[in-house]
Design an enzyme around this catalytic site. Sequence first.
Site, mmCIF file in Angstrom:
data_model
loop_
_atom_site.group_PDB
_atom_site.id
_atom_site.type_symbol
_atom_site.label_atom_id
_atom_site.label_comp_id
_atom_site.label_asym_id
_atom_site.label_seq_id
_atom_site.Cartn_x
_atom_site.Cartn_y
_atom_site.Cartn_z
ATOM 1 N N GLY A 93 0.762 -1.247 0.000
ATOM 2 C CA GLY A 93 0.000 0.000 0.000
ATOM 3 C C GLY A 93 0.785 1.285 0.000
ATOM 4 N N CYS A 131 -13.502 3.602 -28.220
ATOM 5 C CA CYS A 131 -14.810 4.233 -28.381
ATOM 6 C C CYS A 131 -15.511 4.419 -27.038
ATOM 7 C CB CYS A 131 -15.658 3.412 -29.334
ATOM 8 S SG CYS A 131 -14.804 3.173 -30.895
ATOM 9 N N GLU A 132 -14.922 5.229 -26.177
ATOM 10 C CA GLU A 132 -15.475 5.572 -24.868
ATOM 11 C C GLU A 132 -15.027 6.995 -24.571
ATOM 12 O OE1 GLU A 132 -17.085 3.505 -22.560
ATOM 13 O OE2 GLU A 132 -16.840 1.631 -23.683
ATOM 14 N N ARG A 160 -5.942 3.444 -15.693
ATOM 15 C CA ARG A 160 -6.015 4.187 -14.418
ATOM 16 C C ARG A 160 -6.641 5.568 -14.539
ATOM 17 N NH1 ARG A 160 -2.283 5.632 -11.672
ATOM 18 N NH2 ARG A 160 -3.186 5.140 -9.662
ATOM 19 N N GLU A 183 4.052 -6.693 1.688
ATOM 20 C CA GLU A 183 3.565 -7.080 0.354
ATOM 21 C C GLU A 183 3.499 -5.882 -0.586
ATOM 22 O OE1 GLU A 183 -0.357 -8.452 1.359
ATOM 23 O OE2 GLU A 183 0.336 -10.256 2.358
#
Length: 430
Positions: free
Chosen positions: A250, A355-356, A323, A284
Amino acid sequence: MTTIQNWLRNGWSEFRYRSGELCCEEVPLSAIAREIGTPFYAYSSKTVREAFLSYKQGFGDRRHLIAYAIKANENISIARLLAELGAGADIVSVGQLYRAQVAGIPGNKMMYSGVGKTDREIRAALEAGILFFNVESAEELARIEELAEEVHIRAGIAIRINPDVDPKTHPYISTGMREHKFGVEIEAALDLYRRAAKKEWLEVRGIQCHIGSQITDSSPHREALARVLEVREKLGREGIETRYLDVGGGLGIRYSEENPPAPSEFVKGLMDVAGNLDLTWVIEPGRSIVGNAGALVCQVLYRKDHGGKRYTIVDAGMNDLIRPAIYDAFHPILPVNQAEDPTQLSPTEVVGPICESTDQFAWDRMLPAFAQRDLMAVLAAGAYGSAMSSNYNAKPLCPEVLVEGASWRVIRRRQTIEELIALEREYLAP
Ligand SMILES: *Cc1c(COP(=O)(O)O)cnc(C)c1O
């Protein structure tokens, strides 16, 4: 531009201009583009290595395991580079288990996370001899026990504690609050441990929490750790030992103005909270290992002025890097050939071919003027870039290259159009 210059100066980035050309380490990105075309991802092996070694330095002589969260960047060559430095892996699927194995990471350095482990995945992980499962529910614990008995392999387990801490990051990547699907509340976790401790086919090995991602301040992690340590102590008093203290991942990176602690500082801060306990630390990290190591390089196809805005249309899209579209994430953008006058900036929308309407890398961004066919680098794209890419709009997956000093090599080739339809071809009606 100040932002970008700061980022280039202070980030851990090995992306900088040499003689007016943006380079990854010592390789001009344009040289790679000439050979393999665009778009592609380029990664600096030096940045990956330095981030990992910073974690290692933070732990000093304490027993520890740095388990790379392979979901951040699943390329096997990157995982192998980390394996050679001694990394383990945090995995969440049988596919990732296989990737980690091929990369040379031993099973006893892996932990398996995630709320939805399937029977097939649990069996495969048992057979691979993983260190422990991070268990996220009572039903999952029961299922792991049944399967462990079936295959006659004792299952190492840790319970993922939901410490109910607000990590103050993007809501979509925050995971350690009560309302999230992740982990087990403290009281319920104590119960699960008591149950697990009595089972022949389960072996309590650790305790874990993971509160979210892109966290740029160490206080939420410290707060979560303090709560986990309370649980750990309570368990200890009942004779239930958790030798591995897994603090999750994180730690954030610099995308624009963020100023996260270096991994070594971050780790030292956590060890201060715990004092000198006799245990093995597990961490992690994903994003903080690979995030600043990668750039997505694309080419400008067209420009157009439309609706009062200037659009710069490039050949990479949300299929390559999603992202910005889903988290509204900021990525620094630089021309590969340094602008003649870097102070001459104007606002532009950087958009892809998909196409967005959300297929966009930057909104109203102050950038130097791009000409048709200019190369553009989208930086800080090493984590959750390629790993989250897709074949949407039937776009092939783009290649990835790993740079080492003045040399580079392809670590994933471009997918072919034929491969795109391979799973369907045999079912075509005659
Ligand atoms: C995603 C994830 C990580 C890695 O998170 P980063 O923010 O990339 O460091 C670690 N552990 C678990 C359980 C995760 O889900």
